[in-house]
Design an enzyme around this catalytic site. Sequence first.
Site, mmCIF file in Angstrom:
data_model
loop_
_atom_site.group_PDB
_atom_site.id
_atom_site.type_symbol
_atom_site.label_atom_id
_atom_site.label_comp_id
_atom_site.label_asym_id
_atom_site.label_seq_id
_atom_site.Cartn_x
_atom_site.Cartn_y
_atom_site.Cartn_z
ATOM 1 N N ASN A 163 -6.603 5.778 -1.975
ATOM 2 C CA ASN A 163 -6.183 6.117 -0.438
ATOM 3 C C ASN A 163 -6.289 7.397 -0.338
ATOM 4 O O ASN A 163 -6.411 8.311 0.434
ATOM 5 C CB ASN A 163 -5.264 5.543 0.274
ATOM 6 C CG ASN A 163 -5.837 3.730 0.575
ATOM 7 O OD1 ASN A 163 -6.617 3.459 0.404
ATOM 8 N ND2 ASN A 163 -4.976 3.142 0.398
ATOM 9 N N HIS B 106 -1.539 -3.196 -6.426
ATOM 10 C CA HIS B 106 -2.144 -3.179 -5.628
ATOM 11 C C HIS B 106 -4.041 -3.021 -5.331
ATOM 12 O O HIS B 106 -5.030 -2.715 -5.744
ATOM 13 C CB HIS B 106 -2.529 -1.008 -4.872
ATOM 14 C CG HIS B 106 -2.820 -1.307 -3.936
ATOM 15 N ND1 HIS B 106 -3.431 0.375 -3.545
ATOM 16 C CD2 HIS B 106 -2.813 -1.688 -2.261
ATOM 17 C CE1 HIS B 106 -3.685 -0.206 -2.198
ATOM 18 N NE2 HIS B 106 -2.882 -0.997 -1.862
ATOM 19 N N GLU C 272 -5.207 -1.184 -8.390
ATOM 20 C CA GLU C 272 -4.270 -0.129 -8.665
ATOM 21 C C GLU C 272 -2.896 -0.690 -9.724
ATOM 22 O O GLU C 272 -2.240 -1.200 -8.840
ATOM 23 C CB GLU C 272 -3.916 0.783 -7.895
ATOM 24 C CG GLU C 272 -5.391 1.798 -7.384
ATOM 25 C CD GLU C 272 -5.082 2.494 -6.020
ATOM 26 O OE1 GLU C 272 -4.908 3.694 -5.914
ATOM 27 O OE2 GLU C 272 -4.075 2.532 -5.246
ATOM 28 N N SER D 132 0.993 -1.286 -0.278
ATOM 29 C CA SER D 132 0.348 0.238 0.154
ATOM 30 C C SER D 132 1.142 1.060 0.144
ATOM 31 O O SER D 132 0.322 2.587 -0.133
ATOM 32 C CB SER D 132 -1.103 0.205 1.446
ATOM 33 O OG SER D 132 -1.935 -1.289 1.035
HETATM 34 N N1 LIG Z 1 -4.495 -5.094 5.446
HETATM 35 C C1 LIG Z 1 -4.557 -4.364 4.287
HETATM 36 O O1 LIG Z 1 -5.866 -3.920 4.593
HETATM 37 C C2 LIG Z 1 -3.780 -4.100 3.315
HETATM 38 C C3 LIG Z 1 -4.342 -3.737 1.586
HETATM 39 C C4 LIG Z 1 -3.977 -3.430 0.588
HETATM 40 C C5 LIG Z 1 -2.447 -4.187 0.232
HETATM 41 N N2 LIG Z 1 -1.466 -4.327 1.706
HETATM 42 C C6 LIG Z 1 -0.275 -4.827 1.352
HETATM 43 O O2 LIG Z 1 -0.811 -6.299 1.548
HETATM 44 C C7 LIG Z 1 1.030 -6.540 2.173
HETATM 45 C C8 LIG Z 1 0.892 -7.894 2.721
HETATM 46 O O3 LIG Z 1 -0.492 -7.217 4.308
HETATM 47 P P1 LIG Z 1 -1.004 -7.664 4.822
HETATM 48 O O4 LIG Z 1 -2.392 -7.304 5.807
HETATM 49 O O5 LIG Z 1 -1.291 -9.401 3.966
HETATM 50 O O6 LIG Z 1 -0.670 -8.159 6.127
HETATM 51 P P2 LIG Z 1 -0.403 -9.608 7.007
HETATM 52 O O7 LIG Z 1 0.171 -9.435 8.517
HETATM 53 O O8 LIG Z 1 -1.984 -10.165 7.341
HETATM 54 O O9 LIG Z 1 0.515 -11.059 5.959
HETATM 55 C C9 LIG Z 1 1.633 -10.442 5.755
HETATM 56 C C10 LIG Z 1 2.288 -12.310 5.745
HETATM 57 O O10 LIG Z 1 3.101 -11.883 5.413
HETATM 58 C C11 LIG Z 1 4.285 -13.184 6.357
HETATM 59 N N3 LIG Z 1 5.795 -12.859 5.231
HETATM 60 C C12 LIG Z 1 6.230 -12.125 5.968
HETATM 61 N N4 LIG Z 1 7.153 -12.232 5.382
HETATM 62 C C13 LIG Z 1 7.493 -13.469 4.543
HETATM 63 C C14 LIG Z 1 8.215 -13.647 3.611
HETATM 64 N N5 LIG Z 1 10.067 -13.438 3.816
HETATM 65 N N6 LIG Z 1 8.070 -14.597 2.794
HETATM 66 C C15 LIG Z 1 6.986 -15.394 2.858
HETATM 67 N N7 LIG Z 1 6.659 -15.155 3.583
HETATM 68 C C16 LIG Z 1 5.846 -13.641 4.593
HETATM 69 C C17 LIG Z 1 3.975 -13.304 7.312
HETATM 70 O O11 LIG Z 1 4.155 -14.738 7.809
HETATM 71 C C18 LIG Z 1 2.279 -13.237 6.991
HETATM 72 O O12 LIG Z 1 1.529 -14.168 7.115
HETATM 73 C C19 LIG Z 1 1.657 -5.505 3.041
HETATM 74 O O13 LIG Z 1 2.665 -5.234 1.398
HETATM 75 C C20 LIG Z 1 0.133 -4.541 3.145
HETATM 76 O O14 LIG Z 1 0.717 -2.967 2.811
HETATM 77 C C21 LIG Z 1 -2.483 -4.699 2.739
#
Ligand SMILES: NC(=O)c1ccc[n+]([C@@H]2O[C@H](COP(=O)([O-])OP(=O)(O)OC[C@H]3O[C@@H](n4cnc5c(N)ncnc54)[C@H](O)[C@@H]3O)[C@@H](O)[C@H]2O)c1
Length: 310
Positions: A198, A147, A159, A126
Amino acid sequence: MRTATIEDVHEILVVGAGAMGSQIAMVCALAGYRSTATDLAQDALDRADAELRRRVGRTVEKGRLSRADADSAFDRLRLTTDLDAAAARADFVIEAAVEKLDVKREVFARLDAATPEHTILATNSSTIVSSQLAGATARPDRVANMHFFNPALVMRCVEVVGGPDTSRATVETTVELTRRLGKDPVVLHKEIPGFVANRILNAVRDEALFLLEQGVSSVEDIDLACRTALGHPMGPFELMDLTGIDIGYLAKLARHADSGDPRDVPSPIVAALVERGELGRKSGKGFYRYDDQGRKRPRTDPADLGTDPS
Ligand SMILES: NC(=O)c1ccc[n+]([C@@H]2O[C@H](COP(=O)([O-])OP(=O)(O)OC[C@H]3O[C@@H](n4cnc5c(N)ncnc54)[C@H](O)[C@@H]3O)[C@@H](O)[C@H]2O)c1
């Protein structure tokens, strides 16, 4: 150097099976792609599997998806901790690991070494633009932002953002893949923090806080205007209470540390709520108060919110 066209994309790898990655991998499987989600440990994959079966099961119960289509999508979905083996088969990668630049750069370097030459490496980040990751690879032309929005199984907007080195072919394949996943691609022609949706959401939230600070209107009426005049499903204060007031506060602090722009200083109302631990729904009190059943009630005293309309 060959870039995957949409016809080359058969196998999609999603790195990180958390809140976003698990659902993105399922979206790919539901759209007919062979899809693999990887994570660091098996327990994260087990949680992802249980959560997906619960969510997709509910969609089947509501009659929006047939049991047969759900079953064949689960047949196309693999969950594994073996990133390198999955990367070797992948035509397109969507990285959705934790939001940490050093972790993402390490993942991108590893993916660059393990994936075929034509494979596009996209990030679901994000806040981290893909040009901050492209340098960790020897294929900066095949790196982009893709995204998704939360929950990815439901939200249609994706996006697509290319950095200065991203090729036109990479953007084209990413846009076409977005369509084939049943989503609506929104293309950005240049990188900008926060992308489009956003940034607009933040602008609405900042204006709502300004109107409250100035004593122009109440939390309830500003939310009402957004719902009934603008057609937003939820007002900005209801949304801040839902996502957690601390989340937006910390994001603003980080943005201010980066930009130095006074417009990025968090609102004093928000700062006071965070200081008092009134973080929204999760703490039972924020811009509204919530009873044991989660029912929303107005806060009676406007001074509670740090505003003084007099
Ligand atoms: N949560 C939201 O609302 C949202 C919305 C859009 C984008 N994002 C983006 O999505 C991404 C993930 O966010 P999330 O909310 O799913 O986080 P999350 O913490 O729920 O999940 C992240 C996962 O990545 C894993 N992880 C960490 N390091 C790793 C590696 N080296 N190899 C493989 N897996 C690994 C973790 O164990 C975890 O399960 C971020 O970049 C965030 O900016 C999040």
